[in-house]
Every structure is written in C-alpha cells, then in structure tokens.
Write a protein that holds these residues in place. Structure first.
Motif, PDB file in Angstrom:
ATOM      1  N   ASN A 139      49.205 159.310 204.006  1.00  0.00           N
ATOM      2  CA  ASN A 139      49.343 158.363 202.881  1.00  0.00           C
ATOM      3  C   ASN A 139      50.601 158.622 202.057  1.00  0.00           C
ATOM      4  OD1 ASN A 139      46.754 157.129 203.442  1.00  0.00           O
ATOM      5  ND2 ASN A 139      45.816 158.974 202.578  1.00  0.00           N
ATOM      6  N   LYS A 140      51.613 159.287 202.617  1.00  0.00           N
ATOM      7  CA  LYS A 140      52.866 159.545 201.907  1.00  0.00           C
ATOM      8  C   LYS A 140      53.971 158.629 202.452  1.00  0.00           C
ATOM      9  CE  LYS A 140      51.490 163.141 199.416  1.00  0.00           C
ATOM     10  NZ  LYS A 140      50.115 163.237 199.846  1.00  0.00           N
ATOM     11  N   ARG A 141      55.079 158.525 201.681  1.00  0.00           N
ATOM     12  CA  ARG A 141      56.251 157.775 202.134  1.00  0.00           C
ATOM     13  C   ARG A 141      57.184 158.760 202.841  1.00  0.00           C
ATOM     14  NH1 ARG A 141      59.568 154.555 198.375  1.00  0.00           N
ATOM     15  NH2 ARG A 141      59.790 153.118 200.126  1.00  0.00           N
ATOM     16  N   VAL A 142      57.439 158.516 204.124  1.00  0.00           N
ATOM     17  CA  VAL A 142      58.178 159.468 204.964  1.00  0.00           C
ATOM     18  C   VAL A 142      59.419 158.767 205.531  1.00  0.00           C
ATOM     19  CG1 VAL A 142      58.059 160.969 206.970  1.00  0.00           C
ATOM     20  CG2 VAL A 142      56.020 160.619 205.562  1.00  0.00           C
ATOM     21  N   ILE A 143      60.583 159.432 205.403  1.00  0.00           N
ATOM     22  CA  ILE A 143      61.849 158.876 205.884  1.00  0.00           C
ATOM     23  C   ILE A 143      62.086 159.375 207.309  1.00  0.00           C
ATOM     24  CG2 ILE A 143      64.291 158.558 205.346  1.00  0.00           C
ATOM     25  CD1 ILE A 143      63.641 159.776 202.555  1.00  0.00           C
ATOM     26  N   VAL A 144      62.469 158.457 208.197  1.00  0.00           N
ATOM     27  CA  VAL A 144      62.824 158.802 209.578  1.00  0.00           C
ATOM     28  C   VAL A 144      64.098 158.057 209.961  1.00  0.00           C
ATOM     29  CG1 VAL A 144      60.473 159.298 210.329  1.00  0.00           C
ATOM     30  CG2 VAL A 144      61.333 156.974 210.477  1.00  0.00           C
ATOM     31  N   MET A 150      61.736 161.443 216.016  1.00  0.00           N
ATOM     32  CA  MET A 150      60.706 161.627 214.998  1.00  0.00           C
ATOM     33  C   MET A 150      60.158 160.284 214.506  1.00  0.00           C
ATOM     34  SD  MET A 150      60.474 164.688 215.302  1.00  0.00           S
ATOM     35  CE  MET A 150      59.105 164.894 214.193  1.00  0.00           C
ATOM     36  N   HIS A 151      60.937 159.209 214.685  1.00  0.00           N
ATOM     37  CA  HIS A 151      60.396 157.864 214.411  1.00  0.00           C
ATOM     38  C   HIS A 151      59.269 157.584 215.404  1.00  0.00           C
ATOM     39  CE1 HIS A 151      61.444 153.391 213.397  1.00  0.00           C
ATOM     40  NE2 HIS A 151      60.189 153.707 213.144  1.00  0.00           N
ATOM     41  N   ASP A 152      59.530 157.859 216.696  1.00  0.00           N
ATOM     42  CA  ASP A 152      58.495 157.681 217.722  1.00  0.00           C
ATOM     43  C   ASP A 152      57.310 158.605 217.461  1.00  0.00           C
ATOM     44  OD1 ASP A 152      61.017 157.381 220.350  1.00  0.00           O
ATOM     45  OD2 ASP A 152      60.293 155.929 218.881  1.00  0.00           O
ATOM     46  N   ALA A 162      50.832 157.042 207.122  1.00  0.00           N
ATOM     47  CA  ALA A 162      52.047 157.265 206.342  1.00  0.00           C
ATOM     48  C   ALA A 162      52.902 155.996 206.333  1.00  0.00           C
ATOM     49  CB  ALA A 162      52.854 158.427 206.918  1.00  0.00           C
ATOM     50  N   GLU A 163      53.579 155.755 205.196  1.00  0.00           N
ATOM     51  CA  GLU A 163      54.510 154.624 205.102  1.00  0.00           C
ATOM     52  C   GLU A 163      55.889 155.104 205.561  1.00  0.00           C
ATOM     53  OE1 GLU A 163      56.652 151.739 201.773  1.00  0.00           O
ATOM     54  OE2 GLU A 163      54.930 152.966 201.199  1.00  0.00           O
ATOM     55  N   LEU A 164      56.353 154.588 206.708  1.00  0.00           N
ATOM     56  CA  LEU A 164      57.626 155.023 207.267  1.00  0.00           C
ATOM     57  C   LEU A 164      58.783 154.232 206.660  1.00  0.00           C
ATOM     58  CD1 LEU A 164      56.709 155.450 211.051  1.00  0.00           C
ATOM     59  CD2 LEU A 164      56.555 157.092 209.179  1.00  0.00           C
ATOM     60  N   VAL A 165      59.860 154.952 206.310  1.00  0.00           N
ATOM     61  CA  VAL A 165      61.064 154.330 205.731  1.00  0.00           C
ATOM     62  C   VAL A 165      62.227 154.636 206.687  1.00  0.00           C
ATOM     63  CG1 VAL A 165      62.586 154.208 203.737  1.00  0.00           C
ATOM     64  CG2 VAL A 165      60.146 154.690 203.416  1.00  0.00           C
ATOM     65  N   PRO A 166      62.563 153.711 207.609  1.00  0.00           N
ATOM     66  CA  PRO A 166      63.637 153.982 208.575  1.00  0.00           C
ATOM     67  C   PRO A 166      65.018 153.864 207.921  1.00  0.00           C
ATOM     68  CG  PRO A 166      62.110 152.268 209.360  1.00  0.00           C
ATOM     69  CD  PRO A 166      61.874 152.441 207.892  1.00  0.00           C
ATOM     70  N   VAL A 167      65.947 154.765 208.303  1.00  0.00           N
ATOM     71  CA  VAL A 167      67.333 154.731 207.839  1.00  0.00           C
ATOM     72  C   VAL A 167      68.244 154.878 209.054  1.00  0.00           C
ATOM     73  CG1 VAL A 167      66.775 155.642 205.548  1.00  0.00           C
ATOM     74  CG2 VAL A 167      67.301 157.213 207.409  1.00  0.00           C
ATOM     75  N   GLU A 168      69.544 154.685 208.848  1.00  0.00           N
ATOM     76  CA  GLU A 168      70.489 154.669 209.965  1.00  0.00           C
ATOM     77  C   GLU A 168      70.900 156.076 210.403  1.00  0.00           C
ATOM     78  OE1 GLU A 168      70.083 150.819 210.507  1.00  0.00           O
ATOM     79  OE2 GLU A 168      71.327 152.128 211.761  1.00  0.00           O
ATOM     80  N   LEU A 177      65.861 161.309 200.131  1.00  0.00           N
ATOM     81  CA  LEU A 177      64.847 162.270 199.717  1.00  0.00           C
ATOM     82  C   LEU A 177      65.274 162.991 198.444  1.00  0.00           C
ATOM     83  CD1 LEU A 177      62.229 163.878 200.281  1.00  0.00           C
ATOM     84  CD2 LEU A 177      63.616 165.439 201.653  1.00  0.00           C
ATOM     85  N   ALA A 178      66.543 163.419 198.386  1.00  0.00           N
ATOM     86  CA  ALA A 178      67.040 164.140 197.205  1.00  0.00           C
ATOM     87  C   ALA A 178      66.989 163.277 195.953  1.00  0.00           C
ATOM     88  CB  ALA A 178      68.466 164.625 197.467  1.00  0.00           C
ATOM     89  N   GLU A 179      67.143 161.960 196.112  1.00  0.00           N
ATOM     90  CA  GLU A 179      67.102 161.047 194.965  1.00  0.00           C
ATOM     91  C   GLU A 179      65.684 160.727 194.511  1.00  0.00           C
ATOM     92  OE1 GLU A 179      71.216 158.765 196.403  1.00  0.00           O
ATOM     93  OE2 GLU A 179      69.285 157.711 196.394  1.00  0.00           O
ATOM     94  N   GLY A 180      64.673 161.246 195.225  1.00  0.00           N
ATOM     95  CA  GLY A 180      63.291 161.077 194.798  1.00  0.00           C
ATOM     96  C   GLY A 180      62.648 159.777 195.214  1.00  0.00           C
ATOM     97  N   GLU A 181      63.248 159.069 196.190  1.00  0.00           N
ATOM     98  CA  GLU A 181      62.705 157.771 196.589  1.00  0.00           C
ATOM     99  C   GLU A 181      61.453 157.906 197.457  1.00  0.00           C
ATOM    100  OE1 GLU A 181      65.197 155.713 194.302  1.00  0.00           O
ATOM    101  OE2 GLU A 181      63.669 154.810 195.586  1.00  0.00           O
ATOM    102  N   CYS A 182      61.327 159.014 198.201  1.00  0.00           N
ATOM    103  CA  CYS A 182      60.198 159.202 199.114  1.00  0.00           C
ATOM    104  C   CYS A 182      59.678 160.632 198.988  1.00  0.00           C
ATOM    105  CB  CYS A 182      60.613 158.906 200.556  1.00  0.00           C
ATOM    106  SG  CYS A 182      61.101 157.181 200.814  1.00  0.00           S
TER     107      CYS A 182
END
Length: 577
Positions: A139-144, A150-152, A162-168, A177-182
């Motif tokens: 149930n957390k916001r996770v960046i991949v 790790m996306h797979d 978990a809520e996945l937040v894909p980035v490039e 992550l450092a900015e506190g978004e996830c």
C-alpha cells in the motif's frame, strides 16, 4: 619411419582444410557487412552511461568494444532510455543489449549470454523511513524505472497493492524519492551509489539487505543464437587472456584471485609430448561427432538436475506447510486462553455497571435539588447542568460496550473450541453469519468501506454444529477481504432459502481467480497466495466441514471482476427423521 609419420599427418591436415570455392576471384574485396548495433541505458553508471561529451562509457561499453576486437566484429553502440532500447531489440533496430538482468520471465522474449556481472537490487528510502523489507512496501507509493527488471518484479506481486510510479531513469527515481514524492524507490545498489554522489543527495539510502541478486549479461532477440555464440566466445577469450579482469577492476572493483594456470601447464605439456601430435590431430577430426554427443548428454544431465532441484523445492514447501498446519492447530488453544483472561475483568465491569446506574439515579435527585437552590456547580471538570444528562448516557454506553466485549469473547471461544460431537444441533444460519461478522469486523473495516449484509427473514434451522459452520463463514469472509485491491471494492454477505436448501453467499469485487485454478481451490495445500503466507488449508478444511453437513460449496469467478462463493446446506441432513 619418422618421415612417413610426418607425411601422414600432413596429408590429414590438407584433407581437413576447406576447399576454395571455384567462383572466388583472386584479389576481390569481401562485401562489408552492416555493423552490429549494441544498445544500452544512457544513465546506468558505472555499467553504461553517456559521459560529459555525450559519448558512451562504462564497464559494458568497454567490454563490448573488447569483444568486438577479439571477434573481428564491427559494432555501433547506442545508449538511450532503457524502455526505448528494449523496444528496439523487439523491433530489430537493436541487435543486442549489452546489460540486461536475467529473469525466467524474460527468457520467453530474449536469449541471454553467460553473465558477465552480478547486480544487487535494493530498496531505497529516505533517512528515518520505517520501511525495512519487501512486505513493508504494501500500500505504498514505489518508484520504478519504466520497463526495467524491478518494474516487472513489482508487477508480478499484486498482493502488495503498491502504487507504482514509473520514471525514465534511475536518477529520476532517486531525485523524486529525495524530494519526498513517494515512499520508496527500487534501484540497483551500485548505480544508486554513483548517482546520489553525482547529484549530491544525502537524505536517502538503500536498506542494508539487498532485495535480490541477479545475473547480468548480454541479451539478444529470441532465436538469434549465432550472434549470441559470438558474444559468449568473445567473453570466454577475454577471460582467458586476463583482459576481462582488467576491465572489471577498472570499473567495478577487484575480482577474486585466479585459480591454477591450467593454460600454461597445457602449453608446456604440449611441448614435452610433441610425438603425440599425430594422435591430437586425429582427435580433432573426431571432436565434431563427440561434441554433439556430449552436448546431448549435457542436456540430459541438466534436465535431471532440474527435476531433482524441483523435487527438493516441493519437499521443502510441504515441510513448511505441515509446520504451518501445526501452528494453526495450536491457535485454538491460544485463543481460548486469551478469551478466558479477557472475560474475567469484563464480567466484573458488567456486574458493577448496573449498581453504578442505580447509585446515580438515587444521587441525581439530591443533586437536582442542590442545583435549584444554589445554581450551577462543577462536577468533575464540567458543570452539573451538562453532566446530569451525559452521565446516564456514558453509563449506558459503557454497559453496551462491555456487553459487546462479552459477545466477541464468546464468539472467539466458540470458534476456537474443538468439537468432535455429532452434528445434532438446530442451527440458525443467520445467527451463525452474524457471529462470524463480529469476529472479523475489524478486518472488514480495514479492507472495505462497502460491506453489506442481507439476511433473509424466517429461515428454518438446519441440523449440524454452529461452531463448524461459523468457521467456514469466517474463512470465506477473510478470503474475500484478501482478494480486494481497493478500499472502495465491496464485500457482500447474503442468506436465502432455495427449495430444500439454505444458501449463504459471500461475494467480493476483488482480483478474481484464474479459471484453471477454480477446480483446485479445495485441494489440500493449494493456494494462489503462497508468497503472502497462504497455506492452502482454509478452503480444504471448510469443504470437509460442509461435506459433513451434507452440503456443498460452489465457486464462480472472473479475473478482475471478483469472486462469488455459495454455501448450500440441507434443512435436514440425509438420514435424519
């Protein structure tokens, strides 16, 4: 005699040489082949990245150039967003990816080379985060990184919700992550350390224990074995010559000390045993046939090893299942003991509250008279004019709450009680359903905001054991809660009469069940939630209880739409008079 042996060897050598094609024209230049296009990530240091001048650099890049040199290959290295590189391999614009983590799922799309490194994937968090392990990501916001391994990995674990937040890029993931978004980011440990140093990010770190360690190597499109064979041969040559070790030390650190120098020993031995040259030449002639036979036998041995490893894995799983079953048997004793300890102080509360209510009724008249004579006064922290209405209400609420505790404790004791007596009680299905709901009420509140219960009026009783059927209903409700992927999805419990049967239905709007698994749901130890702690015993035990009562369980489900379970019970068991 010695000259005869030399002439015999020479003739064998000449006969083994490939014939020159008749249509080859002396002096004609060979046709230049197109370069092999090698793709990679443009921001994955120290493995592959674009340097200050925009040129490809890193361990993978230098290794690819070295392989091309020893194999006489012409290559073109392209670095870009990883998702684009994977699409390029699929559509043929990229011939090979120089750095891809191995997973069994990816083997359906690509063929992997022998690994040239090991990548340790980690969970990155902000300093002070409570996240310590994989299950904490629920149930957390996770960046991949989009399209990365790790996306797979997270897509294959829907139970975490978990809520996945894909980035490039990985750098984007660490900055976000450092900015506190996830809450967390999944980034390989070594590239992550390079990137936070480059970006000056000092408020994030990887958890101590790596999430997973993966083999890392080249990947070609499925079936391109010729190109893969060149890459494997080039890697073998580089390792044999020691050049691979130099490249590895330059970018990734120090390799373990090499073993016995067998190559040097073989060369010295060949100089000493020169007279055996004729035998070696004959062995080369036979090698092609022997190589094929060895390859076939090797495949057989690999298959046998894999079967034995799978059998061992299944044995370990069964051992864990038996341990879990023993724990579940002990749970009843524990619950019964806790319920007894709670019941004693709660009984004292229920005994004293009626006395306190009567005392207040007697005292209230005198306090009212004092209020009329002297005006308002303080009682506790509040004015008497307010407390004379609230104290009776508080006493009533306390008595209701204590009564509720008593009912819950009784339900727990009934649920945990082992009862092997005959099924000869007159059981009210609606009362069983209400008791089960009280037991799992807290779980239902956490799982859904849309729980509904619809109990038909005037249902007849059936012959059986209320505690056993209650255990079945609790199991069905817990399974429904665990199937939900959102708090807005509904769970419904209904009862009604259908001819000579009573019916209880538990329906959810969760993830649903694969049709191929439906016939196996009541098999002992079968579960689709092994990774999240499922034992596969709940529905098996429930089916046995229902069968003892002469009833049946029916399951219907669609993936992504939910599951419906109906419990059918006869009003009278077969053989009853």
């Amino acid at each position: 005699m010695w000259w005869g042996l030399l002439l015999f060897c020479l003739s064998l050598f000449l006969s083994a040489m490939p014939a020159v094609a008749e249509d080859d024209e002396p002096g004609r230049l060979p046709v230049r082949e197109s370069p092999v296009v090698i793709g990679g990530d443009h921001n994955y240091p120290p493995y592959e990245f674009l340097d200050e001048n925009g040129d490809p650099a890193g361990f993978n890049v230098e290794l690819s150039r070295a392989i091309a040199e020893v194999m006489g290959m012409e290559i073109e290295i392209r670095l870009g967003p990883w998702d684009e590189m994977r699409r390029g391999l699929a559509d043929g614009t990229i011939d090979i990816l120089q750095g891809m983590a191995f997973t069994r799922e990816r083997t359906s799309e690509v063929d992997f080379s022998i690994p040239h490194a090991k990548v340790h994937q980690s969970i990155w968090v902000r300093n002070g985060s409570p996240i310590k392990r994989l299950r904490d990501l629920a149930n957390k916001r996770v960046i991949v990184m989009r399209g990365a391994v790790m996306h797979d990995f997270m897509l294959d674990r829907p139970e975490l919700n978990a809520e996945l937040v894909p980035v490039e890029t990985l750098e984007d993931a660490l900055r976000l992550l450092a900015e506190g978004e996830c809450d967390a980011a999944l980034v390989a440990k070594l590239p992550g350390e390079y990137l936070i140093h480059k970006a000056g990010l000092d408020n994030i770190h990887p958890i101590a224990r790596p999430l997973v360690a993966q083999d890392y190597g080249y990947a070609v499109k499925k079936g391109n074995r010729d190109l893969l064979a060149k890459i494997n041969e080039g890697l073998a040559l580089l390792k044999k010559s020691g050049r691979y070790r130099q490249i590895y030390e330059r970018w990734l650190g120090v390799l373990p000390e090499p073993g016995v120098p067998w190559e040097r020993i073989v060369r010295l031995g060949a100089l000493v045993v020169g007279p055996l040259l004729a035998v070696l030449i004959l062995t080369v002639i036979w090698s092609s046939t022997l190589k094929r036979q060895v390859a076939l036998r090797t495949e057989d041995l690999k298959r046998e090893i894999a079967e034995k490893e799978e059998a061992l894995r299944r044995l370990k799983v069964h051992q864990q299942q038996l341990i879990q079953a023993d724990k579940m048997a002990s749970l009843g004793v524990l619950v019964s003991g806790v319920a007894h300890e709670v019941n004693n102080p709660n009984g004292l509360i229920l005994l004293n509250l009626p006395i306190l209510k009567k005392v207040w009724a007697d005292v209230a008249a005198r306090l009212d008279e004092h209020y009329r004579q002297t005006g308002d006064f303080r009682l506790g922290w509040l004015n008497y004019s307010r407390m004379r209405d609230e104290i009776p209400q508080m006493l009533n609420e306390m008595q209701q709450a204590a009564g509720r505790i008593k009912r819950i404790v009784e339900d727990l004791k009934d649920f945990a009680r082992r009862d092997d007596a005959e099924l000869n009680e007159d059981v009210d299905l609606n009362e069983v359903a209400q008791a089960a709901v009280r037991l799992v009420e807290n779980t239902l509140k956490k799982a859904t905001s849309r729980f509904q219960i619809e109990l038909a009026d005037g249902l007849p009783t059936f012959r059986g054991k209320a505690q056993r059927i209650e255990q079945v209903v609790v199991n069905l409700l817990l399974n429904a809660c665990q199937a939900l992927t959102s708090h807005d999805q509904a769970v419904t419990l209904r009862t009604w009469r259908d001819g000579d049967h009573l019916v209880l239905e538990v329906a959810d709007e969760g993830r649903g069940i694969d049709p191929q698994h439906l016939p196996k749901l009541t098999d002992p130890f079968f579960t689709t939630r092994r990774e999240s702690g499922g034992t596969g015993l709940g529905l098996s035990v429930s089916a046995g209880i229902v069968e003892e009562h002469g009833g049946r369980l029916e399951f219907t489900s669609r993936l992504g739409e939910g599951t419906r379970v109906r419990l059918y019970l006869p009003q009278e068991r077969p053989g009853d008079e």
